[in-house]
Design an enzyme around this catalytic site. Structure first.
Site, PDB file in Angstrom:
ATOM      1  CB  SER A  50      -3.549  -1.869 -13.264  1.00  0.00           C
ATOM      2  OG  SER A  50      -2.621  -0.905 -13.718  1.00  0.00           O
TER       3      SER A  50
ATOM      4  CE1 TYR B  10      -0.419  -2.960  -9.252  1.00  0.00           C
ATOM      5  CE2 TYR B  10      -0.012  -1.949 -11.392  1.00  0.00           C
ATOM      6  CZ  TYR B  10      -0.789  -2.091 -10.260  1.00  0.00           C
ATOM      7  OH  TYR B  10      -1.942  -1.358 -10.140  1.00  0.00           O
TER       8      TYR B  10
END
Length: 293
Positions: free
Chosen positions: A161, A188
């Protein structure tokens, strides 16, 4: 001396054919995984999708099989721990003895306040976003390496990501964003940074076995993981996009197909950013209230 390309077939039909691919996509029933699965199926590949929910797998497989000309099978599995990863791989090996592409796409996020972020929000995210990639790839090593050559290697594509590259404060403002107002996805980004580093380590280890490993770092794309932000704060998300839009299925699928093609047989160890230049430029769209996919 003849030019080096004199005997090469550089046609699109040769460089970008997928009919001989056998593909496993974790988290393949929805979101980015479903986009990739559709791209492979529509280009003639044999695809196996995996996720936890049988009903979603059945629905997606049925839809993709109607599209063809490739095919879509599925395996229900939970990659929350080492045993779950092994169970997935054992089931896959009952369906095929050869795998040309492994797309490690299963992932999760967790939003909570900075001063009360739960420990489970670290443990779950690292287990699925990092550990599962390691164990799934390791358990499938034999069927990835089988038949692979220097000219036609197998591929591992790990979905990281842009959050693994960005270092800005992830605390959402009063309008919210990918997390609720005042909270943040603090575990994350670090897990996705670990995904990138693991991908580079895997690339170093696996290339002698004729397996390439690359990471894709998407920005904002429509998926279950981004559903909250895209529903509650779409204008805020789009304001950080130089193009005035978020990612589309064509953007993601095109990159996945490239990395799986003969044209990318010599590409490994990369973390490819696909966010429309948002993080690189920091440019803010001038468009207001014109959010679109």
């Amino acid at each position: 001396m003849a030019h080096s390309s004199a005997t090469a077939d550089l046609s699109v039909a040769n460089l970008f054919t997928f009919k001989n691919h056998v593909v496993l996509i974790t988290g393949g029933a929805t979101g980015l995984g479903e986009m990739a699965a559709q791209a492979f199926v529509q280009n003639g590949a044999k695809v196996i999708i995996a996720s936890r929910k049988q009903s979603e797998l059945e629905k997606t497989a049925a839809r993709l099989n109607k599209l063809g000309p490739g095919s879509c099978d599925y395996v229900a599995a939970d990659l929350k721990d080492k045993a779950g990863c092994k169970d997935l791989c054992d089931q896959v090996k009952k369906k095929t003895d050869r795998l040309t592409v492994l797309l490690n796409n299963s992932g999760a996020t967790w939003g909570a306040s900075y001063d009360d972020f739960p420990e489970s929000g670290w443990d779950k995210i690292y287990s699925l976003n990092v550990k599962a990639i390691f164990y799934t790839t390791a358990y499938l090593h034999d069927i990835l390496a089988k038949g692979a050559t220097a000219d036609q290697p197998s591929r591992v594509i790990n979905i990281s990501s842009m959050a693994g590259i960005m270092t800005s404060d992830v605390t959402a403002g009063p309008e919210g964003g990918l997390a609720a107002p005042g909270t943040g996805t603090f575990s994350y980004g670090p897990s996705k940074a670990a995904c990138i580093h693991l991908s580079k380590m895997q690339a170093s280890k696996l290339m002698p076995h004729h397996v390439t490993v690359n990471a894709i770092c998407p920005g904002v794309f429509p998926s279950r993981m981004t559903a909250f932000g895209m529903t509650e704060a779409m204008d805020t998300l789009v304001s950080g996009q130089p193009s005035g839009r978020v990612g589309k299925p064509e953007d993601f699928a095109g990159l996945v197909l490239f990395l799986s093609s003969s044209g990318a047989a010599h590409v490994t160890g990369n973390a490819i950013e696909i966010d429309g230049g948002s993080v690189l430029s920091g440019f803010k769209s001038k468009k207001k209230n014109e959010s679109r996919l």
